[in-house]
Write an enzyme that holds these catalytic residues in place. Structure first.
Site, PDB file in Angstrom:
ATOM      1  N   GLU A  52      41.980  47.834  47.736  1.00  0.00           N
ATOM      2  CA  GLU A  52      40.950  48.869  47.615  1.00  0.00           C
ATOM      3  C   GLU A  52      41.249  50.120  48.443  1.00  0.00           C
ATOM      4  O   GLU A  52      40.415  51.025  48.499  1.00  0.00           O
ATOM      5  CB  GLU A  52      39.595  48.311  48.043  1.00  0.00           C
ATOM      6  CG  GLU A  52      39.160  47.086  47.263  1.00  0.00           C
ATOM      7  CD  GLU A  52      37.731  46.697  47.567  1.00  0.00           C
ATOM      8  OE1 GLU A  52      36.846  47.106  46.812  1.00  0.00           O
ATOM      9  OE2 GLU A  52      37.515  45.982  48.573  1.00  0.00           O
TER      10      GLU A  52
ATOM     11  N   HIS B 199      27.706  43.712  48.442  1.00  0.00           N
ATOM     12  CA  HIS B 199      26.820  44.821  48.103  1.00  0.00           C
ATOM     13  C   HIS B 199      25.398  44.374  47.804  1.00  0.00           C
ATOM     14  O   HIS B 199      24.627  45.134  47.202  1.00  0.00           O
ATOM     15  CB  HIS B 199      27.387  45.584  46.906  1.00  0.00           C
ATOM     16  CG  HIS B 199      28.734  46.189  47.158  1.00  0.00           C
ATOM     17  ND1 HIS B 199      28.953  47.161  48.102  1.00  0.00           N
ATOM     18  CD2 HIS B 199      29.952  45.933  46.592  1.00  0.00           C
ATOM     19  CE1 HIS B 199      30.224  47.502  48.110  1.00  0.00           C
ATOM     20  NE2 HIS B 199      30.861  46.758  47.216  1.00  0.00           N
TER      21      HIS B 199
END
Length: 259
Positions: free
Chosen positions: A154, A49
């Site tokens: 996830e 990210h």
């Protein structure tokens, strides 16, 4: 050259609690030392990210290792080149996002390990072995034993396969990516939802059954206590930018209240 077994894996093997933090923003030469001074045992540098390149990640790893903290890198994707480069910077472990199957986990392990355990490419006297020449065969054996492989759960697919993922030889940690998991479950951000809480228990149970550890990035001490009670044994306490902002906000609020 031989290296000693790294302490995190030993601590997890012994059933201990291992604590660290994430770094997303402050790519400074001191951030690893600051984490070490605060008592962190590991730092995960995030390449998923952030916009950090390999030179930045290599510098962060190089300036963190001397502090006695284990540096890990979360790579953007489960690809051989990403895993190889992360480990060749000198990272002691890797975190892989969005692991959905045991087959994918086996590929990750193969790419992270030298022969005969995997297919990691061999280059020595470079960053990952601190530019020291020695017994390369012993180094490969010890590195295979010491490198931490963290697979992130996830998605619903990953959750449904978590028992098989945890059972893969060479996977050390199954780590819940909580926001992405709730997104995948159709309950975004609902961390009090019974289905999400059941998912946490399923991951912890799968890890325990396989002799592995369950991991999580805890946003605060209350959440951390809940996770420990559920059986999670490796926790990252927040990330640099949120810790900084929360501390600054609290301090400024107190100053204003006293002013």
């Amino acid at each position: 050259m031989t290296i000693k077994q790294w302490t995190i894996k030993q601590g997890l093997h012994d059933g201990g609690l291992v604590l660290g933090t994430f770094v997303f923003e402050f790519a400074t030469n001191g951030i690893g030392r600051l984490a070490a001074g605060a008592g962190a045992q590991f730092v995960i540098f995030d390449a998923e990210h952030t916009g950090w390149g390999w030179e930045t990640l290599g510098r962060l790893v190089a300036t963190t290792k001397p502090a006695g903290v284990e540096p890990y890198i979360r790579v953007p994707t489960a690809e051989r080149s990403q895993i190889s480069r992360a480990l060749d910077t000198g990272a002691r472990g890797i975190m892989i996002p969005m692991v959905d199957s045991a087959e994918q986990a086996r590929d990750v392990v193969r790419w992270a390990k030298y022969p005969p355990d995997g297919v990691r490419g061999a280059a020595f006297g470079v960053a990952h072995d601190d530019y020291v020449a020695g017994d390369n065969v012993a180094y490969m054996r010890d590195t295979n034993a010491g490198t931490l492989v963290i697979t992130q759960i996830e998605t619903v697919a990953g959750l449904e396969a978590v028992e098989e993922i945890a059972a893969v030889d060479g996977v050390d940690v199954v780590w819940v990516g909580h926001f992405d998991l709730t997104n995948s479950m159709g309950i975004p951000g609902r961390f009090d939802h019974p289905d999400y809480l059941a998912a946490l228990d399923r991951v912890a149970k799968a890890a325990r059954a396989a002799g592995k550890a369950a991991g999580f990035m805890a946003g605060g001490t209350q959440e951390a206590a809940m996770l420990i009670e559920r059986g999670f044994r490796i926790l990252a306490y927040g990330g640099d930018l949120w810790i900084y902002q929360a501390a600054l906000r609290a301090g400024l609020r107190e100053v204003r209240e006293r002013g």
